[in-house]
Scaffold this active site. Structure first.
Site, PDB file in Angstrom:
ATOM      1  N   VAL A  78       4.845  -0.310 -15.134  1.00 61.17           N
ATOM      2  CA  VAL A  78       3.480  -0.277 -15.655  1.00 61.17           C
ATOM      3  C   VAL A  78       2.601   0.443 -14.644  1.00 61.17           C
ATOM      4  O   VAL A  78       2.642   0.140 -13.450  1.00 61.17           O
ATOM      5  CB  VAL A  78       2.942  -1.703 -15.914  1.00 61.17           C
ATOM      6  CG1 VAL A  78       1.505  -1.652 -16.400  1.00 61.17           C
ATOM      7  CG2 VAL A  78       3.815  -2.419 -16.936  1.00 61.17           C
ATOM      8  N   THR A  90      -0.284   4.878   1.203  1.00 58.11           N
ATOM      9  CA  THR A  90      -0.545   5.801   2.300  1.00 58.11           C
ATOM     10  C   THR A  90      -0.384   5.087   3.635  1.00 58.11           C
ATOM     11  O   THR A  90      -1.063   4.113   3.921  1.00 58.11           O
ATOM     12  CB  THR A  90      -1.968   6.372   2.179  1.00 58.11           C
ATOM     13  OG1 THR A  90      -2.137   6.897   0.870  1.00 58.11           O
ATOM     14  CG2 THR A  90      -2.187   7.450   3.211  1.00 58.11           C
ATOM     15  N   GLU A  93      -2.674  22.173   0.382  1.00 62.02           N
ATOM     16  CA  GLU A  93      -2.929  23.551   0.777  1.00 62.02           C
ATOM     17  C   GLU A  93      -2.405  23.821   2.173  1.00 62.02           C
ATOM     18  O   GLU A  93      -1.843  24.893   2.433  1.00 62.02           O
ATOM     19  CB  GLU A  93      -4.425  23.849   0.707  1.00 62.02           C
ATOM     20  CG  GLU A  93      -4.959  24.032  -0.699  1.00 62.02           C
ATOM     21  CD  GLU A  93      -6.322  24.685  -0.698  1.00 62.02           C
ATOM     22  OE1 GLU A  93      -6.978  24.646   0.366  1.00 62.02           O
ATOM     23  OE2 GLU A  93      -6.728  25.237  -1.730  1.00 62.02           O
ATOM     24  N   ASP A 112      -4.929   2.038 -13.619  1.00 62.09           N
ATOM     25  CA  ASP A 112      -5.927   2.467 -12.639  1.00 62.09           C
ATOM     26  C   ASP A 112      -6.969   1.374 -12.455  1.00 62.09           C
ATOM     27  O   ASP A 112      -7.063   0.430 -13.249  1.00 62.09           O
ATOM     28  CB  ASP A 112      -6.588   3.775 -13.081  1.00 62.09           C
ATOM     29  CG  ASP A 112      -7.326   3.634 -14.396  1.00 62.09           C
ATOM     30  OD1 ASP A 112      -8.529   3.381 -14.371  1.00 62.09           O
ATOM     31  OD2 ASP A 112      -6.682   3.766 -15.460  1.00 62.09           O
ATOM     32  N   SER A 126     -11.381  18.532 -10.975  1.00 65.77           N
ATOM     33  CA  SER A 126     -10.477  17.640 -11.695  1.00 65.77           C
ATOM     34  C   SER A 126     -10.405  17.986 -13.170  1.00 65.77           C
ATOM     35  O   SER A 126      -9.400  17.695 -13.833  1.00 65.77           O
ATOM     36  CB  SER A 126     -10.939  16.189 -11.519  1.00 65.77           C
ATOM     37  OG  SER A 126     -12.274  16.037 -11.980  1.00 65.77           O
ATOM     38  N   LYS A 159      -7.128  -5.173  -5.223  1.00 63.49           N
ATOM     39  CA  LYS A 159      -5.806  -5.463  -4.664  1.00 63.49           C
ATOM     40  C   LYS A 159      -5.661  -6.965  -4.399  1.00 63.49           C
ATOM     41  O   LYS A 159      -4.659  -7.583  -4.785  1.00 63.49           O
ATOM     42  CB  LYS A 159      -5.595  -4.687  -3.371  1.00 63.49           C
ATOM     43  CG  LYS A 159      -5.496  -3.179  -3.525  1.00 63.49           C
ATOM     44  CD  LYS A 159      -5.233  -2.531  -2.170  1.00 63.49           C
ATOM     45  CE  LYS A 159      -5.115  -1.024  -2.272  1.00 63.49           C
ATOM     46  NZ  LYS A 159      -4.815  -0.403  -0.960  1.00 63.49           N
ATOM     47  N   ASP A 164       0.852  -1.173   0.000  1.00 68.54           N
ATOM     48  CA  ASP A 164       0.000   0.000   0.000  1.00 68.54           C
ATOM     49  C   ASP A 164       0.900   1.240   0.000  1.00 68.54           C
ATOM     50  O   ASP A 164       2.106   1.164   0.234  1.00 68.54           O
ATOM     51  CB  ASP A 164      -0.898  -0.023   1.240  1.00 68.54           C
ATOM     52  CG  ASP A 164      -1.848   1.152   1.287  1.00 68.54           C
ATOM     53  OD1 ASP A 164      -2.342   1.554   0.220  1.00 68.54           O
ATOM     54  OD2 ASP A 164      -2.072   1.688   2.385  1.00 68.54           O
ATOM     55  N   GLY A 202      -5.289   3.220  -3.479  1.00 71.79           N
ATOM     56  CA  GLY A 202      -6.552   3.804  -3.902  1.00 71.79           C
ATOM     57  C   GLY A 202      -6.438   5.278  -4.223  1.00 71.79           C
ATOM     58  O   GLY A 202      -7.429   5.913  -4.580  1.00 71.79           O
ATOM     59  N   ARG A 209       5.340  16.945  -5.653  1.00 71.99           N
ATOM     60  CA  ARG A 209       4.071  17.355  -6.254  1.00 71.99           C
ATOM     61  C   ARG A 209       4.159  18.852  -6.550  1.00 71.99           C
ATOM     62  O   ARG A 209       4.269  19.664  -5.640  1.00 71.99           O
ATOM     63  CB  ARG A 209       2.930  17.037  -5.289  1.00 71.99           C
ATOM     64  CG  ARG A 209       2.914  15.592  -4.875  1.00 71.99           C
ATOM     65  CD  ARG A 209       2.119  15.358  -3.614  1.00 71.99           C
ATOM     66  NE  ARG A 209       0.704  15.564  -3.809  1.00 71.99           N
ATOM     67  CZ  ARG A 209      -0.239  14.891  -3.167  1.00 71.99           C
ATOM     68  NH1 ARG A 209       0.110  13.951  -2.310  1.00 71.99           N
ATOM     69  NH2 ARG A 209      -1.501  15.141  -3.361  1.00 71.99           N
TER      70      ARG A 209
END
Length: 1598
Positions: free
Chosen positions: A1169, A666, A808, A1172, A858, A1209, A664, A1116, A1035
């Site tokens: 590779v 996060t 932010e 999504d 988005s 997963k 994973d 995710g 980022r």
């Protein structure tokens, strides 16, 4: 917001696609020339005349085996994939080439495709392909041949103008089924088709004309043959009984596990919001009440524990074997060893194993109980209020009752307060947040760190405006049936005559946490195992068994067959002996025994060749191994006070065989903390490092404060090229660097200036152009956001921020650290607290009026704010992805031009890096050879020179492994703040603190205004900085601003107001209004935010990659975020070729096929590779395309799957586990969304992180930090694997050694079954005398030091190749056992049994000598010869084994009853007969010495002529200098390394410390001497060379 702002569609923006020299969709056409015979003559671009062959995943993942006797194992281990001859290009690759859009070579005129296929098949059908796939050959041949024919005929028909595809026809004769293909001879085991040649230059068909027309169209995937698929499936279901058996098994399993398939409801689930209800709602699908809110993550229940454990225990073949033998033993008259001597120990041992499994699962039950008994507040109505509800609800106070989570029911109204998790799936009824919004953290569900805004349905906002309104009003929800889709939700809410839709925006799923909102109220719609997160979990986890058990079962089967053969041989021999001797011996005339009885008697006699305690002793070993794991201080996290916890001991050895890691993101790789790291303003790059914890990042990972490196002369091994992730080797604080420091340490000096220098420059020269631009950039960071300041006091330290986006929050905190503090905010204004003159001076409060906020989406990939400055000016500030903001700049055309130049430079550099990496991979040699293995030793060279040469070889080899060839990425032309200083000399020098100082200018001349005034140079530099930031995994955001005139703003404000109040296409009109004003922006700058990694993650991944472990990241989170983290943690390298599979771009099958071809060509240095979840679901629905994707995933070096649901997963883990049978998979995560894959993998590891203990609760092992995987796998995993293997093979060896003497004795006993050993001694052989030595071997064996295993991760591949225990190793040990038993028996018989004039040659004396010799040989071999690093436990084991046996003999001689076994003269014989015979002891000594000498000689010959990697490094470890080099490389993972060196290491350290002190005294004496003589020499004018005296460091060699 920054997640979406990083890239546009996965290929634009700052995260550009990393490629090698070829594009993903471009495959170099390989031209072929066709001669008159139709044979291939030459392939252009290849020196070899052989056609290129493409390998499948079976080739890449197959465990290598030794095919050449002279080939070193290290070479095979390191270059199994690179030196393997490439397999012939098969039909599936040709199909992949067509799907990829390559030009398929066409035949010349007059040559048919069928003939080409026939010729190519005939030319390759007898060719052996090394490393062939494990798929059954005849099945693969049939499918691939058919597909080849279909594609060939499709080509012919396309060339003839026929657009139809070839599909399967109805079943016909074999001749009719051969479409477009001639009959050939017997097909080879490995089907392959050589690419058909292209017509010559005189042919009218060119290469472009030869390309099929359907390739240019939307090529359908491999499943474009539905009739063929339908026919194959029908035939399989009709004719294959295996399918029927599987169906019966599935039905039985569902019945056994009480799995009931619930039918779907008619129109969804109806949930009435009624606070006055008293009865639970009924599930329309079952007719019973909805299930409660109890969850269960344990494996067993009270009902299924016994049957499942019985199945699991007796799936071990040895237990089944003993159950069969014990059943035969209990038949009266068959057994000569007792009736219950097998069944009772068997039941005891099996019960003990079951009890251990039950205890481990009981702990999971207790953790489940903690969650089920958590408390939640539920709205309750008293009986009086219920009676009043028939009329009108009374105006009574609202009662919130605290109930257990397990008691919640569908329809209950629950109240959540801030920072509380949702106990079930809820629909929002009311929120006390601003604008009725509730911010929810879904990190445990999908891994995203962004807070998601939730809002009750619009109709319910008015209806349930207060808590009292919930009592007096009712609503009804109609929602979909429970399912596992986390990203879509369908439902509706009915209030009276109004109907409104329900989406994900109104639903809180279980596991979500309420943030930044005082409280919310929701109604339960799904409970317990029907919650979304539980639907994604594995409801019936499999019982995990180690893969080594399968090998043990095969060996047990071999031994069973051998026992049966031995019993059959002895039975036949007895019949022959009886028939020959019954006339000579009167007592045999009527002593006939039935054949079956004799056979069963011998089977019972030899059944102990498989020890009954095999699995029980192994369980004891694994329990102790688990305790050693739990007590390792190197895997203890001091911050969270969390040690490693092994929750099971069953699969300890699996830790040493892992081939795939599924991780994973996060909370597992990252710390869930965003930090502002870099910025670009006015053409200069700045490093922001205000975190004091970064100043000493390695303090918690210290190794040894007294240890220093060693070097040789001027060539200091560690000072020239430090290991990535380590500090200066002379620094005592050796540990992990931070994420950015570890990335920059392996490239070049830091090129960014610190932001503190920038602030000082702005304060001293505020009116320069650079200062104005920099101040404007910081002002944009402080104003362009939606964060809400919260104050708990008066000071700045009491100020905190609430933000929906962590990016932010990081930007606002960075602006605060730079002196622009967002102090206070209301609806219309934002107050900044500005420290214009530094923190030591009084601040200035500036009020900025926030006129409008154009929200991020988005689609827009940007957000903007319109603010009015204190001086009345109106300014538009915009931030977003560089691709979105760049085209709205005032100099957009120039920006696009510079962007193309930067992209060209970057692609050229990355192409060169890829080529260097390929060259580096092929140039790095195998394991270094020791001096003893040198083929031509130098007789004149001193031994110290040999040692020094070996140390240099080791250092060079490790350097080559630890560092990859890279090209300097940072160009000073793009980083220096003073470009004029770059002419003629370099101005970048490394400062002592690790930063960079450009030039020799003071603070007043730090930045040139001419640079800030050059727009073209500023834009080019800014884009270059963005690209470099993104390559580092940061980022990035691009800022722009523009000052507006009042009239312009007034006109736009009207259109924007109309858009925000529109009832039709509101969002679209808002975006259009934003487009009107977001134009002609001035470039403000760029920012880079770090999603902070856990300590040591990049270094750990590098170590695992070197250990041949492939790592996948399944998350995710968004694609851009996943790619950024991939760069940060080095899953994606600078030169990686990254292919993004996206269903929105189309041509997924073509991209998959193209990348497979590109990898197989060998031109990809590192393949990654990215896919999504939505695209993965589409691929999974297409079976052929899914198989093709798995081929690509297996060939790739890393796979990143983003937006993946928990079930996806687990599906990926399951697919790899089933497709690559011999691989061991490991899944690691920390959240509830990782439970399914943790349970699906062979080894599941939970991180006790910030997402809770959900994953740790169901895992096999739990750790606090990802970096602990290094020692857990490379050290403990390998040790446990080696220990378990040596225990197993050692157990089989000692049984074969001991009982073979029993079998040899049968010839002397007439094959009557007479035992050589006394029965009581025989029964205690495994229990008392040889159990401890083999158990100690399985607990304490360490073939190599921990520092060596971490410094050389390549040694880990021994477990992946099953190199510790396999059939050849077993046969080798059995050969030694058989030969040693022959030596023992015949030495005893010939030298003592046949000798004359001895006191006692009875059966007991002979058997006691053989028994004693076997015990001594077993104890010495297993404890003193096999163990590498022996401690006092080895001596204790030898003493207990031999001493215990001697004590047993004394007890028998004193207490044995003569009537028990009269054929054995036991009582007193040790003291009066053979015990007093010197010959007995002399023969015993000779027997033991001969066997041990034979053992040592065989091992020495093997080590001299066939050395293994382990033996090579065991020799290298004996060199103290090499050992120290290994310790340096492994220092960050071994904090207790200095305490684990043992007595020899401590003595050596003391000796080195004394030598260092002596050298320091000598140097000090030389420095203290007067310099008169030297001056005198200078005065005489003579020139005399004085040798420099250089202090020699600790452990250095001169």
């Amino acid at each position: 917001m920054a997640d979406d702002s990083a890239v546009d569609g996965g290929e634009g923006g700052n995260m550009r696609r990393r490629r090698s020299a070829q594009d993903d969709g471009e495959v170099d056409g390989t031209e072929q020339w066709w001669d008159q015979t139709g044979a291939t003559k030459m392939f252009e671009g290849h020196q070899s005349e052989q056609p290129q062959r493409v390998g499948l995943s079976g080739d890449m993942e197959r465990r290598p085996s030794m095919t050449q006797a002279r080939k070193r194992k290290s070479d095979e281990m390191l270059y199994g994939n690179e030196r393997r001859s490439e397999p012939t290009q098969s039909a599936v690759t040709r199909a992949a080439a067509i799907m990829a859009g390559d030009a398929v070579p066409c035949p010349p005129a007059g040559v048919s495709s069928a003939s080409i296929a026939s010729v190519s098949n005939a030319g390759t059908r007898n060719r052996h392909t090394p490393g062939a796939s494990r798929i059954r050959p005849h099945i693969k041949d049939r499918g691939m041949s058919l597909r080849s024919s279909l594609f060939t005929k499709s080509l012919d028909r396309r060339a003839a103008g026929n657009d139809s595809f070839v599909e399967m026809q109805p079943i016909a004769s074999s001749t009719q089924l051969t479409v477009g293909r001639q009959r050939t001879e017997k097909k080879s085991d490995q089907p392959s088709v050589t690419i058909s040649p292209v017509a010559d230059s005189e042919s009218s068909l060119s290469a472009s004309q030869c390309k099929p027309s359907f390739v240019d169209q939307d090529m359908p995937p491999a499943s474009a043959l539905p009739n063929y698929q339908h026919w194959v499936q029908g035939e399989a279901n009709r004719y294959l009984p295996i399918q029927r058996m599987k169906e019966v098994y599935r039905k039985t399993r569902k019945l056994f596990l009480r799995i009931h398939e619930t039918p779907p409801s008619k129109d969804g689930r109806h949930v009435l919001v009624d606070a006055s209800r008293s009865e639970p709602f009924t599930d329309d699908r079952t007719g019973r009440p909805h299930i409660d809110n109890t969850i269960r993550s344990s494996k067993y229940t009270v009902w299924n524990f016994l049957p499942q454990q019985l199945y699991f225990q007796f799936s071990k073949l040895a237990n089944t074997y003993f159950l069969t033998v014990s059943t035969l033993q209990m038949i009266p008259g068959l057994s000569t060893t007792g009736t219950y001597t097998t069944i009772i120990p068997l039941l005891f041992f099996v019960s003990l194993s079951m009890a251990k499994e039950g205890y481990e699962d009981l702990r999971r039950h207790r953790l489940d109980k903690c969650e089920n008994y958590s408390e939640a507040r539920v709205l309750r109505v008293s009986q009086t209020e219920r009676k009043a509800a028939d009329g009108e609800m009374q105006d009574t106070p609202v009662l919130w009752e605290s109930v257990k989570w397990r008691s919640l029911q569908v329809g209950d109204i629950v109240k959540l307060q801030r920072d509380e998790p949702a106990p079930a799936d809820l629909v929002l009824l009311r929120s006390s947040g601003a604008n009725n919004l509730a911010y929810v953290e879904t990190m445990a569900l999908d891994g995203e760190t962004n807070l998601k805004p939730k809002q009750p349905p619009a109709d319910l906002i008015k209806l349930y405006g207060s808590e009292q309104g919930i009592l007096s009003n009712r609503a009804e929800f109609v929602v979909e049936d429970p399912n596992l889709d986390l990203y879509n939700f369908e439902g509706k809410v009915m209030t009276g005559d109004k109907i409104a839709p329900l989406t994900n925006n109104e639903v809180l799923y279980r596991g979500s946490i309420l943030r930044n909102t005082p409280d919310v109220i929701g109604a339960v719609i799904y409970s317990g195992e029907e919650c979304k997160i539980r639907m994604n979990a594995n409801k019936n986890p499999r019982i995990k068994a180690p893969s080594l058990q399968a090998i043990v079962n095969k060996v047990v089967l071999i031994i069973v067959c051998f026992v049966v053969f031995l019993a059959l041989f002895n039975t036949i021999a007895y019949r022959v002996w009886h028939g020959t001797n019954k006339t000579k011996r009167w007592y045999l005339i009527r002593a006939k025994v039935p054949f079956a009885h004799t056979l069963i008697t011998f089977i019972i006699m030899f059944n102990t060749m498989i020890p009954l305690s095999l699995y029980v002793s192994m369980e004891i070993i694994k329990v102790v191994q688990m305790l050693l794991l739990n007590s390792d201080v190197d895997m203890y996290d001091e911050v969270s006070n969390t040690p490693l916890e092994a929750r099971t001991s069953t699969i300890n050895e699996e830790l040493g065989q892992v081939s795939y890691i599924f991780s994973d993101k996060t909370g597992t790789l990252t710390e869930n903390v965003m930090q502002f790291r870099k910025m670009s303003v006015a053409g200069t790059a700045w490093l922001h490092d205000m975190d004091p914890a970064r100043s000493a990042p390695g303090e918690d990972m210290l190794k040894d404060h007294k240890r220093k490196p060693w070097g040789k002369g001027k060539k200091a091994l560690r000072s020239a090229s430090p290991i990535p992730g380590l500090r200066d080797p002379h620094d005592r604080n050796i540990g992990f660097l931070s994420q950015r420091q570890s990335l920059d340490a392996q490239r070049e000096p830091q090129h960014e200036l610190p932001t503190a220098e920038m602030i000082r420059y702005i304060q001293r020269r505020p009116h320069t152009l650079f200062a104005q631009k920099a101040k404007m950039m910081i002002l944009c960071m402080a104003l362009c956001h939606t964060c809400l300041p919260e104050r708990d006091g008066d000071g700045d330290d009491a100020l905190s921020y609430q933000a929906a986006l962590p990016d932010e929050l990081a930007l606002v905190q960075a602006a605060r650290e730079l002196g622009f503090v967002a102090y206070e905010r209301d609806i219309a204004a934002l107050v900044l607290k500005v420290y214009s003159n530094g923190l030591s001076h009084e601040p200035v409060y500036e009020r900025y009026e926030v006129l409008d906020v154009i929200e991020f989406s988005s689609k827009r990939k940007r957000m903007s704010v319109v603010v009015r400055f204190p001086d009345g000016r109106i300014c538009l500030m915009c931030k977003g992805a560089d691709s979105a903001v760049m085209q709205r700049l005032r100099l957009a055309y120039l920006a696009h031009q510079k962007s193309a130049e930067v992209e060209k430079r970057v692609n050229e550099r990355k192409s060169m890096e890829a080529q260097q990496a390929l060259h580096h991979r092929s140039s790095v040699g195998g394991f270094p050879r020791t001096s003893s293995q040198s083929t031509r030793p130098s007789l004149t060279r001193p031994s110290i020179s040999k040692a020094a040469s070996t140390r240099d070889d080791i250092d060079d080899w490790l350097m080559g492994r630890e560092h990859e060839a890279t090209i300097p990425r940072h160009d000073e032309r793009h980083y220096s703040p003073r470009p004029s200083a770059q002419f003629g000399r370099s101005s970048a020098v490394q400062s002592e603190s690790g930063g960079s100082v450009f030039g020799e200018a003071n603070d007043n001349e730090l930045v040139e205004d001419s640079l800030a005034a050059d727009d073209a140079l500023v834009i080019e530099r800014c884009l270059q900085h963005i690209n470099d930031f993104a390559t580092d995994g940061l980022r990035t955001l691009l800022y722009g601003y523009r000052f507006l005139e009042d009239d312009e703003y007034r006109i736009w404000k009207k259109s924007y107001h109309d858009a925000t109040t529109s009832l039709v296409n509101r969002q679209q009109r808002i975006e259009e209004a934003g487009e009107l004003i977001e134009q002609q922006l001035e470039l403000g700058g760029a920012t880079a935010i770090e999603d902070k990694l856990q300590s040591g993650v990049p270094e750990t991944i590098d170590r695992l990659r070197r250990a041949n472990i492939k790592m996948w990241m399944l998350t995710g989170d968004k694609r851009e975020t996943a790619i950024n983290i991939g760069h940060s943690c080095r899953l994606i390298k600078d030169f990686s070729s990254v292919t993004v599979l996206d269903h929105e771009t189309g041509n997924v099958a073509r991209r998959v096929a193209a990348f497979i071809l590109e990898i197989n060509k060998g031109g990809v240095a590192h393949a990654v590779v990215v896919i999504d979840g939505h695209t993965l679901s589409i691929i999974e629905a297409d079976a052929p395309l899914h198989a093709l994707f798995l081929e690509l995933a297996i060939l790739a070096d890393s796979v990143i799957c983003c937006r993946a649901s928990p079930s996806q997963k687990a599906g990926l883990v399951h697919a790899i586990r089933r497709r690559i049978k011999d691989s061991v998979t490991l899944a690691i995560g920390d959240g509830a969304n990782d439970i399914a894959m943790i349970q699906e993998a062979h080894v599941g590891i939970g991180i006790t992180g910030k997402e809770g203990l959900q994953a740790a609760r169901v895992s096999d092992y739990s750790i606090a930090q990802f970096r602990f995987l290094t020692k857990l796998l490379l050290v403990h995993g390998r040790w446990n694997y080696i220990r378990t293997c040596k225990y197993t093979v050692g157990t089989f060896w000692k049984e074969a050694l001991f009982y073979t003497t029993q079998a040899l004795f049968q010839r002397s006993a007439g094959y009557t079954g007479t035992s050589l050993y006394e029965s009581w001694s025989l029964s205690m052989f495994n229990t008392l005398f040889t159990s401890l030595v083999v158990i100690f071997l399985g607990i304490f064996e360490q073939d190599l030091r921990a520092s060596t295993l971490i410094a050389v991760p390549e040694l880990y591949t021994k477990g992946q190749r099953s190199g510790g225990f396999n059939l050849p190793i077993y046969l080798g040990w059995m050969f030694m056992a058989a030969s040693q038993s022959i030596i023992v028996f015949y030495t005893m018989r010939s030298l003592y049994g046949s000798a004359g004039f001895t006191l006692d040659q009875s059966l007991y004396a002979l058997g006691d000598m053989t028994y004693t010799a076997c015990v001594i040989i077993i104890a010495v071999k297993l404890q003193l010869i096999e163990q590498r690093y022996r401690t006092y436990m080895a001596a204790l084991g030898v003493f207990l084994a031999i001493g215990g046996w001697l004590l047993w003999n004394i007890v028998l001689a004193l207490a044995y009853h003569s009537g028990m076994n009269p054929q054995y003269y036991v009582k007193g014989s040790l003291f009066h007969t053979f015990g007093r015979n010197a010959l007995w002891w002399l023969v015993l000594l000779l027997t033991v010495t001969t066997c041990l000498a034979y053992e040592v000689a065989v091992r020495a010959l093997k080590h001299a002529f066939f050395p293994t990697d382990v033996e090579t490094f065991q020799t290298l470890e004996e060199d103290s200098g090499v050992r120290k080099r290994f310790e340096e490389a492994s220092a960050p993972w071994l904090r207790a390394g200095g305490r684990c060196e043992g007595q020899d290491g401590r003595v050596e350290s003391l000796r080195e410390a004394e030598e260092q002190a002596r050298r320091e005294r000598e140097v000090q004496e030389l420095l203290d001497k007067p310099r008169v003589m030297e001056e005198g020499r200078m005065m005489k004018g003579g020139v005399e060379r004085v040798e420099d005296v250089t202090p020699v460091g600790h452990g250095t060699r001169s």
